[in-house]
Scaffold this motif. Sequence first.
Motif, PDB file in Angstrom:
ATOM      1  N   GLY A 154       0.762 -29.643 -10.236  1.00 17.20           N
ATOM      2  CA  GLY A 154       0.931 -29.681 -11.681  1.00 17.20           C
ATOM      3  C   GLY A 154       0.295 -28.490 -12.374  1.00 17.20           C
ATOM      4  N   LEU A 155      -0.875 -28.098 -11.885  1.00 19.68           N
ATOM      5  CA  LEU A 155      -1.547 -26.946 -12.482  1.00 19.68           C
ATOM      6  C   LEU A 155      -0.763 -25.663 -12.244  1.00 19.68           C
ATOM      7  N   ARG A 156      -0.183 -25.550 -11.079  1.00 27.28           N
ATOM      8  CA  ARG A 156       0.620 -24.367 -10.774  1.00 27.28           C
ATOM      9  C   ARG A 156       1.873 -24.293 -11.639  1.00 27.28           C
ATOM     10  N   MET A 157       2.314 -25.429 -12.177  1.00 23.75           N
ATOM     11  CA  MET A 157       3.527 -25.445 -12.984  1.00 23.75           C
ATOM     12  C   MET A 157       3.289 -25.009 -14.422  1.00 23.75           C
ATOM     13  N   VAL A 158       2.022 -24.904 -14.845  1.00 22.07           N
ATOM     14  CA  VAL A 158       1.735 -24.544 -16.228  1.00 22.07           C
ATOM     15  C   VAL A 158       2.315 -23.179 -16.578  1.00 22.07           C
ATOM     16  N   GLY A 159       2.146 -22.222 -15.685  1.00 21.10           N
ATOM     17  CA  GLY A 159       2.697 -20.894 -15.937  1.00 21.10           C
ATOM     18  C   GLY A 159       4.213 -20.923 -16.084  1.00 21.10           C
ATOM     19  N   LEU A 160       4.884 -21.780 -15.290  1.00 21.38           N
ATOM     20  CA  LEU A 160       6.334 -21.899 -15.405  1.00 21.38           C
ATOM     21  C   LEU A 160       6.738 -22.512 -16.737  1.00 21.38           C
ATOM     22  N   PHE A 161       5.932 -23.442 -17.238  1.00 19.25           N
ATOM     23  CA  PHE A 161       6.232 -24.035 -18.533  1.00 19.25           C
ATOM     24  C   PHE A 161       6.208 -22.985 -19.632  1.00 19.25           C
ATOM     25  N   LEU A 162       5.238 -22.093 -19.582  1.00 15.23           N
ATOM     26  CA  LEU A 162       5.163 -21.022 -20.581  1.00 15.23           C
ATOM     27  C   LEU A 162       6.366 -20.100 -20.489  1.00 15.23           C
ATOM     28  N   ASP A 163       6.779 -19.784 -19.266  1.00 18.53           N
ATOM     29  CA  ASP A 163       7.972 -18.943 -19.095  1.00 18.53           C
ATOM     30  C   ASP A 163       9.217 -19.660 -19.601  1.00 18.53           C
ATOM     31  N   ASP A 164       9.308 -20.971 -19.337  1.00 10.95           N
ATOM     32  CA  ASP A 164      10.454 -21.745 -19.816  1.00 10.95           C
ATOM     33  C   ASP A 164      10.498 -21.788 -21.337  1.00 10.95           C
ATOM     34  N   TRP A 165       9.342 -21.910 -21.964  1.00 13.67           N
ATOM     35  CA  TRP A 165       9.291 -21.937 -23.427  1.00 13.67           C
ATOM     36  C   TRP A 165       9.819 -20.625 -24.012  1.00 13.67           C
ATOM     37  N   ARG A 166       9.381 -19.519 -23.440  1.00 13.15           N
ATOM     38  CA  ARG A 166       9.860 -18.219 -23.923  1.00 13.15           C
ATOM     39  C   ARG A 166      11.359 -18.044 -23.670  1.00 13.15           C
ATOM     40  N   ALA A 167      11.829 -18.504 -22.509  1.00 18.80           N
ATOM     41  CA  ALA A 167      13.257 -18.397 -22.207  1.00 18.80           C
ATOM     42  C   ALA A 167      14.092 -19.260 -23.145  1.00 18.80           C
ATOM     43  N   LEU A 168      13.618 -20.473 -23.439  1.00 19.78           N
ATOM     44  CA  LEU A 168      14.325 -21.340 -24.376  1.00 19.78           C
ATOM     45  C   LEU A 168      14.384 -20.728 -25.773  1.00 19.78           C
ATOM     46  N   GLU A 169      13.275 -20.134 -26.190  1.00 23.53           N
ATOM     47  CA  GLU A 169      13.231 -19.516 -27.515  1.00 23.53           C
ATOM     48  C   GLU A 169      14.233 -18.366 -27.617  1.00 23.53           C
ATOM     49  N   LEU A 170      14.288 -17.515 -26.606  1.00 29.39           N
ATOM     50  CA  LEU A 170      15.226 -16.399 -26.625  1.00 29.39           C
ATOM     51  C   LEU A 170      16.671 -16.886 -26.553  1.00 29.39           C
ATOM     52  N   ALA A 171      16.922 -17.911 -25.740  1.00 23.93           N
ATOM     53  CA  ALA A 171      18.281 -18.427 -25.608  1.00 23.93           C
ATOM     54  C   ALA A 171      18.773 -19.058 -26.903  1.00 23.93           C
ATOM     55  N   ARG A 172      17.915 -19.819 -27.567  1.00 23.90           N
ATOM     56  CA  ARG A 172      18.317 -20.465 -28.817  1.00 23.90           C
ATOM     57  C   ARG A 172      18.514 -19.441 -29.928  1.00 23.90           C
ATOM     58  N   ARG A 173      17.726 -18.401 -29.931  1.00 30.93           N
ATOM     59  CA  ARG A 173      17.922 -17.348 -30.919  1.00 30.93           C
ATOM     60  C   ARG A 173      19.240 -16.609 -30.684  1.00 30.93           C
TER      61      ARG A 173
END
Length: 262
Positions: A154-173
């Motif tokens: 779970g701790l290792r997935m935190v970095g992926l969550f941040l990357d997913d958030w940025r990817a979602l933001e760019l995709a929605r824009r």
Amino acid sequence: MTLLDARARTGTVARINPVAKLGASALIAIPLVLTLDWVSAAVALLLECLLLPFAGLRWREFWVRTWPVWVAAPMTAVTIALYGQTSGTVYVDWFVVRISEGSLELAAATLLRVLAIALPSVVLFVTVDPTDLADGLAQIWRLPARFVLGALAGLRMVGLFLDDWRALELARRARGVADRGRVRRFLGMAFALLVLSIRRGAKLATAMEARGFGAPGRRTWARESRFGGREWALMAIGLTIALVAVAASIVAGTWNFILGPS
């Protein structure tokens, strides 16, 4: 891994077992949590400041890592000063705000206590690798492997969550979805990330089970977690800081055991 992480994890402190760092932080924190006085916190903070240069962090790294502590501690002290227990001379009395001699003393003690507890914890854990910590918890503290490995994943997935958030933001824009309204955009992205996290967590759990992470019996470990002289020395330093702080508070007559009778 960032440049700060790489530098922080190459010093002497970085080679100490994370379990010892966790234990030393606990030895310092427990006595300070049990009392609310400025003497014990000030003595502990002074001793910690004398040892911080040996932690292997450069000053820029130190300030980058600890700036939330320096922001949170004064904010906590201000809250105690305005709304803390009233005693002694009252300086300001307006509506629900009452600043008194006692509340100011409690505010100073709280400020020092937050710094004394948080700073060594942050400095020590900057040099901790999550995998080393998991190895230590499972091999030295004998915690259940299923729990340790699940927390590590779970701790290792935190970095992926941040990357997913940025990817979602760019995709929605790019698609013009929820381009207006920050609250609406935030809630939409948060829900999308929640769904993605649940799916990824389910796939990760299935993959780990398929590879035998949940199998019964005693498991083996790729790296041995050792607890030797350096680890005991760090624990002794933490215990010494705690004992000196408590002794100074008792000698000064300011010891205030918060769990005692009022």
